[in-house]
Enzyme design. Structure first.
Site, PDB file in Angstrom:
ATOM      1  NE  ARG A  13     -13.639   6.523  -3.683  1.00 26.75           N
ATOM      2  CZ  ARG A  13     -14.488   5.522  -3.924  1.00 26.75           C
ATOM      3  NH1 ARG A  13     -14.165   4.282  -3.593  1.00 26.75           N
ATOM      4  NH2 ARG A  13     -15.644   5.756  -4.498  1.00 26.75           N
ATOM      5  CE1 TYR A 151      -5.187  -0.675   5.700  1.00 25.43           C
ATOM      6  CE2 TYR A 151      -3.079  -0.128   6.712  1.00 25.43           C
ATOM      7  CZ  TYR A 151      -3.940  -0.091   5.632  1.00 25.43           C
ATOM      8  OH  TYR A 151      -3.549   0.533   4.467  1.00 25.43           O
ATOM      9  CE  LYS A 155      -3.084  -2.658   3.374  1.00 23.44           C
ATOM     10  NZ  LYS A 155      -3.485  -2.878   1.956  1.00 23.44           N
TER      11      LYS A 155
END
Length: 250
Positions: A13, A151, A155
């Site tokens: 997705r 996160y 990243k």
């Protein structure tokens, strides 16, 4: 020139699906890898309907045995993978004092460990082919984002991974680059809006006002950049972080 074989993690997705379809349109055979194999069926069907070649593969990218088995299966069914898009990701957002160890570990394991394991498993095929393209999905959050300490750290870590891979693998004809999207309209950002109690339309409109080009990103914007990094012509571009956020990053 042989047909290139690509693996896109988190390909069922969002950005992953869009990227898988774009790489297939570019002429590559694509393995759509996601946690549950059945979830990749729709992306595969769309690629095949357009005349492309694809398979769905199920694997937890944070599990080394599953990663090894998945890459072996891709090599057996499509050919040795020489393009890898490390896109699989999850969010477990919270402020630091509310964040659990599990929330931290889950995000680190999927984003950072997953990219490490997938790259390690694929690199031997790239070395054998004397050609490879690794594209990691970083984020604008890498520069810091309130409520995303896990996160943001993952990243940012992917950017360090990318630059080191470029140094280690360049002599084998392998490049490593990262794209770092800002706001992109996906199921993940829709879920963030829902969690904040805001309609997705209002959430996007509010974000667009803060972006110089006055719109939010679309999946196709990110897939286009990944397509460039994965292309034959991008062999002299390596170790780069491309921010895709509709404006400069301060």
């Amino acid at each position: 020139m042989p047909q290139r074989i690509a693996i896109v993690t988190g390909g069922a997705r969002g950005i992953g699906a869009g990227t898988a379809k774009r790489l297939a349109a570019d002429g590559m055979a694509v393995a759509v890898l996601d946690l549950n194999e059945a979830d990749g069926a729709q992306t595969v069907a769309e690629i095949e309907k357009a005349g492309g070649r694809a398979i769905a593969v199920g694997a937890d990218v944070s599990n080394s045995d599953q990663v090894a088995a998945a890459v072996e299966r891709v090599a057996a069914e499509l050919g040795g993978p020489t393009v890898l898009v490390n896109n699989a990701g999850v969010t477990r957002d919270n402020l630091l004092f509310k964040m659990s160890e599990t929330d931290w570990d889950t995000v680190m394991n999927v984003h950072l460990k997953g990219a490490f394991l997938m790259t390690r498993a694929c690199q031997k095929h790239m070395v054998d082919a004397k050609w490879g393209r690794i594209i990691n999905l970083s984020s604008l959050s890498a520069v810091g984002n309130r409520g995303q300490v896990n996160y943001s750290a993952a990243k940012a870590g992917l950017q360090g991974l990318t630059k080191t891979l470029a140094l280690e693998l360049g002599k084998f004809g392998i490049t490593a680059n990262a794209v770092a999207p800002g706001f992109v309209a996906t199921d993940m950002t829709a879920a963030t809006a829902a969690r904040l109690g805001i309609s997705f339309e209002d959430f996007q409109a509010g974000a667009a006002k803060q972006i110089p080009v006055q719109r939010v990103g679309q999946v196709e914007d990110i897939a286009h950049a990944i397509s460039f990094f994965a292309s034959e012509g991008a062999g002299y571009v390596s170790g780069q972080i491309l921010y895709l956020s509709g404006g400069p990053v301060s």
